[in-house]
Design an enzyme around this catalytic site. Structure first.
Site, mmCIF file in Angstrom:
data_model
loop_
_atom_site.group_PDB
_atom_site.id
_atom_site.type_symbol
_atom_site.label_atom_id
_atom_site.label_comp_id
_atom_site.label_asym_id
_atom_site.label_seq_id
_atom_site.Cartn_x
_atom_site.Cartn_y
_atom_site.Cartn_z
ATOM 1 N N GLN A 30 0.828 -1.202 0.000
ATOM 2 C CA GLN A 30 0.000 0.000 0.000
ATOM 3 C C GLN A 30 0.863 1.253 0.000
ATOM 4 O OE1 GLN A 30 -1.447 -2.566 1.992
ATOM 5 N NE2 GLN A 30 -3.081 -2.775 0.480
ATOM 6 N N CYS A 57 -6.275 0.278 5.983
ATOM 7 C CA CYS A 57 -4.996 -0.435 6.029
ATOM 8 C C CYS A 57 -4.528 -0.435 7.477
ATOM 9 C CB CYS A 57 -3.962 0.217 5.113
ATOM 10 S SG CYS A 57 -2.333 -0.557 5.184
ATOM 11 N N CYS A 203 -1.173 -8.378 6.774
ATOM 12 C CA CYS A 203 -2.332 -7.514 6.515
ATOM 13 C C CYS A 203 -3.075 -7.325 7.824
ATOM 14 C CB CYS A 203 -3.236 -8.134 5.457
ATOM 15 S SG CYS A 203 -4.742 -7.180 5.124
#
Length: 259
Positions: A30, A57, A203
């Site tokens: 990202q 995120c 993640c």
């Protein structure tokens, strides 16, 4: 990769974002813009490695919180993403705890295209020996996730079916895809196919979604360690269904990018 927009606006094209995210250039899952905000310590905007936008995120939020906290010499930071606010607390040993908030479990909020049991989407996946299982738990923790609990992660090739599940017709906004293996009621191992980014080493939102899915299905306790190939996050769900994510942040380096 974090682009600081607070002193100077740097508008990148989709192609430039893709280039920066490419592992053969700088490389990241990202890219994050941080900007000024009157309602919080800073605002955030997330982009996936394919140039698409992302609503959340988790690990990126912890990194930005750590950066802003060091600048302001504080241990509590409030960050905004659109109209949502995320509070983070800086702990010892470079650990950051971020309050993700309440997960969304209703089919409309994930979103799905129709009313269906979100604890079992009845999606079929195959292991490497072509044995099939059917299931999938849908959770939204700022972005949509589907989690499959499997006996052994090594029996599944997520790179093969991850894109198909990400783009499954039931997800109008696509979905992140997680394979989860329960080790104990306090420990889950995962592999993640990230929407717009592909296979990822970690993640944060997937860790949160997996913890919620395990707790909702009564597989795990309300406090669980989520183990990736290269890292671990602790996720806690309180009595009010708020989700808290805690994990380490590496040293932040200033770099110059020529594109």
């Amino acid at each position: 990769v974090i682009i600081d927009q607070r002193d100077e606006i740097i508008n990148l094209t989709k192609e430039q974002i893709v280039k920066i995210c490419n592992r053969d250039f700088i490389g990241c899952d990202q890219l994050i813009y941080i900007g000024n905000s009157e309602a919080s310590d800073a605002s955030m905007e997330f982009f996936n490695s394919d140039g698409s936008t992302s609503g959340a995120c988790g690990n990126g939020t912890r990194c930005v919180a750590y950066l802003v906290a060091k600048e302001k010499n504080v241990d509590h930071v409030k960050l905004s993403v659109g109209n949502n606010f995320l509070n983070s607390k800086i702990l010892s040993n470079n650990e950051v705890q971020t309050t993700i908030g309440k997960p969304k479990l209703n089919w409309k909020d994930i979103p799905l295209i129709k009313d269906i049991d979100t604890k079992n989407l009845n999606i079929t996946i195959l292991d490497i020996n072509n044995n099939s299982i059917s299931g999938g738990v849908a959770v939204n923790v700022g972005n949509p996730h589907v989690i499959f609990f499997v006996p052994n992660l090594n029996d599944y090739d997520l790179k093969d079916f991850g894109p198909r599940v990400e783009n499954h017709k039931i997800f109008p906004e696509k979905s992140n895809v997680t394979l989860a293996q329960k080790i104990s009621d306090k420990h889950i191992k995962v592999k993640v196919w990230e929407r717009g980014a592909g296979l990822t080493k970690a993640c944060g939102t997937a860790a949160c979604a997996t913890a919620v899915a395990g707790f909702e299905k009564k597989l795990t306790l309300n406090k669980v360690d989520i183990k990736f190939n290269e890292g671990l996050l602790n996720i806690r769900i309180d009595n009010y269904n708020n989700v808290f994510m805690t994990g380490p942040v590496s040293k932040i380096k200033d770099i110059k990018i020529e594109i």
